[in-house]
Design a protein around this motif. Sequence first.
Motif, PDB file in Angstrom:
ATOM      1  N   TYR A  35       0.795  -1.150   0.064  1.00  0.00           N
ATOM      2  CA  TYR A  35       0.013   0.095  -0.055  1.00  0.00           C
ATOM      3  C   TYR A  35       0.867   1.200  -0.129  1.00  0.00           C
ATOM      4  O   TYR A  35       0.609   2.248  -0.509  1.00  0.00           O
ATOM      5  CB  TYR A  35      -1.131  -0.001   1.200  1.00  0.00           C
ATOM      6  CG  TYR A  35      -2.117  -0.929   1.204  1.00  0.00           C
ATOM      7  CD1 TYR A  35      -2.811  -0.891  -0.105  1.00  0.00           C
ATOM      8  CD2 TYR A  35      -2.342  -1.723   2.207  1.00  0.00           C
ATOM      9  CE1 TYR A  35      -3.737  -1.961  -0.152  1.00  0.00           C
ATOM     10  CE2 TYR A  35      -3.524  -2.561   2.060  1.00  0.00           C
ATOM     11  CZ  TYR A  35      -4.127  -2.588   1.119  1.00  0.00           C
ATOM     12  OH  TYR A  35      -5.293  -3.596   1.039  1.00  0.00           O
ATOM     13  N   GLY A  36       2.123   1.290   0.793  1.00  0.00           N
ATOM     14  CA  GLY A  36       2.910   2.366   0.855  1.00  0.00           C
ATOM     15  C   GLY A  36       3.530   2.695  -0.701  1.00  0.00           C
ATOM     16  O   GLY A  36       3.498   3.711  -1.162  1.00  0.00           O
ATOM     17  N   ALA A  37       3.917   1.277  -1.289  1.00  0.00           N
ATOM     18  CA  ALA A  37       4.526   1.689  -2.663  1.00  0.00           C
ATOM     19  C   ALA A  37       3.445   2.029  -3.525  1.00  0.00           C
ATOM     20  O   ALA A  37       3.591   2.982  -4.475  1.00  0.00           O
ATOM     21  CB  ALA A  37       5.143   0.049  -3.108  1.00  0.00           C
ATOM     22  N   ASP A  38       2.311   1.569  -3.528  1.00  0.00           N
ATOM     23  CA  ASP A  38       1.062   2.260  -4.116  1.00  0.00           C
ATOM     24  C   ASP A  38       1.149   3.812  -4.298  1.00  0.00           C
ATOM     25  O   ASP A  38       1.111   4.467  -5.280  1.00  0.00           O
ATOM     26  CB  ASP A  38      -0.255   1.526  -3.594  1.00  0.00           C
ATOM     27  CG  ASP A  38      -0.485   0.261  -4.232  1.00  0.00           C
ATOM     28  OD1 ASP A  38       0.339  -0.419  -4.970  1.00  0.00           O
ATOM     29  OD2 ASP A  38      -1.286  -0.324  -3.613  1.00  0.00           O
ATOM     30  N   LEU A  39       0.913   4.288  -3.042  1.00  0.00           N
ATOM     31  CA  LEU A  39       0.828   5.653  -2.767  1.00  0.00           C
ATOM     32  C   LEU A  39       2.326   6.317  -3.519  1.00  0.00           C
ATOM     33  O   LEU A  39       2.180   7.604  -4.176  1.00  0.00           O
ATOM     34  CB  LEU A  39       0.674   6.232  -1.465  1.00  0.00           C
ATOM     35  CG  LEU A  39      -0.667   5.860  -0.777  1.00  0.00           C
ATOM     36  CD1 LEU A  39      -0.624   5.879   0.695  1.00  0.00           C
ATOM     37  CD2 LEU A  39      -1.756   6.654  -1.447  1.00  0.00           C
ATOM     38  N   PHE A  40       3.240   6.083  -3.053  1.00  0.00           N
ATOM     39  CA  PHE A  40       4.693   6.517  -3.486  1.00  0.00           C
ATOM     40  C   PHE A  40       4.840   6.691  -5.079  1.00  0.00           C
ATOM     41  O   PHE A  40       4.930   7.444  -5.613  1.00  0.00           O
ATOM     42  CB  PHE A  40       5.542   5.494  -3.064  1.00  0.00           C
ATOM     43  CG  PHE A  40       7.137   6.057  -3.755  1.00  0.00           C
ATOM     44  CD1 PHE A  40       7.565   7.034  -2.983  1.00  0.00           C
ATOM     45  CD2 PHE A  40       7.604   5.569  -4.644  1.00  0.00           C
ATOM     46  CE1 PHE A  40       8.970   7.514  -3.081  1.00  0.00           C
ATOM     47  CE2 PHE A  40       8.830   6.140  -5.076  1.00  0.00           C
ATOM     48  CZ  PHE A  40       9.526   7.007  -4.357  1.00  0.00           C
ATOM     49  N   PHE A  68       4.730   7.653   2.698  1.00  0.00           N
ATOM     50  CA  PHE A  68       4.854   7.205   1.567  1.00  0.00           C
ATOM     51  C   PHE A  68       4.437   8.234   0.509  1.00  0.00           C
ATOM     52  O   PHE A  68       5.138   8.535  -0.599  1.00  0.00           O
ATOM     53  CB  PHE A  68       4.343   6.028   1.341  1.00  0.00           C
ATOM     54  CG  PHE A  68       4.987   4.794   1.838  1.00  0.00           C
ATOM     55  CD1 PHE A  68       6.006   4.086   0.965  1.00  0.00           C
ATOM     56  CD2 PHE A  68       4.711   4.027   3.002  1.00  0.00           C
ATOM     57  CE1 PHE A  68       6.831   3.167   1.501  1.00  0.00           C
ATOM     58  CE2 PHE A  68       5.554   2.965   3.618  1.00  0.00           C
ATOM     59  CZ  PHE A  68       6.609   2.675   2.847  1.00  0.00           C
ATOM     60  N   LEU A  69       3.154   8.777   0.807  1.00  0.00           N
ATOM     61  CA  LEU A  69       2.760   9.817  -0.178  1.00  0.00           C
ATOM     62  C   LEU A  69       3.790  10.959  -0.432  1.00  0.00           C
ATOM     63  O   LEU A  69       3.898  11.369  -1.487  1.00  0.00           O
ATOM     64  CB  LEU A  69       1.272  10.294   0.457  1.00  0.00           C
ATOM     65  CG  LEU A  69       0.377  11.056  -0.587  1.00  0.00           C
ATOM     66  CD1 LEU A  69      -1.087  10.892  -0.106  1.00  0.00           C
ATOM     67  CD2 LEU A  69       0.907  12.699  -0.381  1.00  0.00           C
ATOM     68  N   LEU A  70       4.042  11.553   0.842  1.00  0.00           N
ATOM     69  CA  LEU A  70       5.072  12.640   0.478  1.00  0.00           C
ATOM     70  C   LEU A  70       6.269  12.285  -0.161  1.00  0.00           C
ATOM     71  O   LEU A  70       6.994  13.133  -0.883  1.00  0.00           O
ATOM     72  CB  LEU A  70       5.309  13.333   2.112  1.00  0.00           C
ATOM     73  CG  LEU A  70       4.030  13.784   2.600  1.00  0.00           C
ATOM     74  CD1 LEU A  70       4.387  14.388   3.988  1.00  0.00           C
ATOM     75  CD2 LEU A  70       3.408  15.202   1.966  1.00  0.00           C
ATOM     76  N   GLY A  71       6.759  10.969   0.329  1.00  0.00           N
ATOM     77  CA  GLY A  71       7.858  10.551  -0.452  1.00  0.00           C
ATOM     78  C   GLY A  71       7.594  10.519  -2.087  1.00  0.00           C
ATOM     79  O   GLY A  71       8.692  10.658  -2.817  1.00  0.00           O
TER      80      GLY A  71
END
Length: 414
Positions: free
Chosen positions: A261-266, A392-395
């Motif tokens: 999920y983190g990779a998705d947002l990234f 993750f999104l901000l990254g």
Amino acid sequence: MATAGEVGSPTRLQGKFKATCVCWILGFGSLVAWNSMLTIGDYYYSVFPKYHPSRVLTLVYQPFAIGTMSILAYHEAKIDTRKRNLAGFILFFLSTLLLIVVDLATSGHGGIGPYLGICAFVACFGVADALVQGGMVGDLAFMCPEFMQSFFAGLAASGAVTSGLRLLTKAAFENASSGLRKGAMLFLAISAFFELVCILLYSIVLPKLSIVKYYRAKAAAEGSKTVGADLAAAGIETKEVDGKDQERLTTKQLFLENIDYGADLFLIYVLTLSIFPGFLYENTGEHGLGSWYPLVLIAMYNVWDLISRYIPLVDCIRLESRKGLMIAILSRFLLIPAFYFTAKYGDQGWMIMLISFLGLTNGYLTVCVMTVAPRGYKGPEQNALGNLLVLFLLGGLFCGVALDWLWIIGNGSF
């Protein structure tokens, strides 16, 4: 921690619609100041034509956002959410006012001094974004999904509304003396007003809504220490409970369980920010719309980003499969060659269609990930996961902004 008194079940509580509206406004206020900066980019290009303001200001903003968010995500369990969110909205409010002061003090003239001052306040926006967005997402992660969806719809609405207002102010002031400057100052004043509204709504209205009190009390009973001040503001006392009731997954465990999920947002935001907004201002060439062209493109992106954030409310077309989300997100990278060849060979109609699709997929996929990921966890875990997802999104935003420079490096535009 646990509540001293009993709180009813959400089916018997009032205030869901009002809470949804408040979440929308808080989402709007979380990005309206920054979106105003992006939308008045044509003004800053006229004042600082050699400094690539759209790209530079975005690049200044992101490191402060992701740096602050990294610290907050690591210490989220010990940080009072109420103080965090109020500090963020107050910082947004003061920074926006000071941007107006800088412009008034310099009479709208350029130069490296005023530009550095603007960069400093944009850095404050980054810190405020990390405070508010991470705090709000963590807070809403243990409430009903409609609140999260409404908050993210408000984020998108800030872009759509500022784009619409920018088109109106450009039409109204285009032939006036210092028309761009007047429109820009109006934007910043409106942004400051909404930040003040958010301060009042979060501090006074939201904590006292029955359904919000229920979810926060439930999170406290599950061991959350971040909601104490909000419950106190609602008149609910808390007390310590047994250590066994406070057991939760560690941040590392949550990270490993939700890395996809983190990779998705990234990946969503790496792609989006590698195109929006710098590419639209500097790499789309000259067209029949003239100086209106980048404003129209940004408006189309923001409108479709907003519309798409309501699509997941329809159950039958909400994407919840982890594998399906990843496939859809990776497929978006086909937009990179599409934008390149459209900017080089296509007309403005094709570019408007592409930017609309970019906004449509950005908003839809963001809401799908954010509403699905927290399911099945306890309140403290959902708060921690919400902070991780925002990190993750901000990254992704930061890396996308950095990659955006490749467009002008490739064109030799320095």
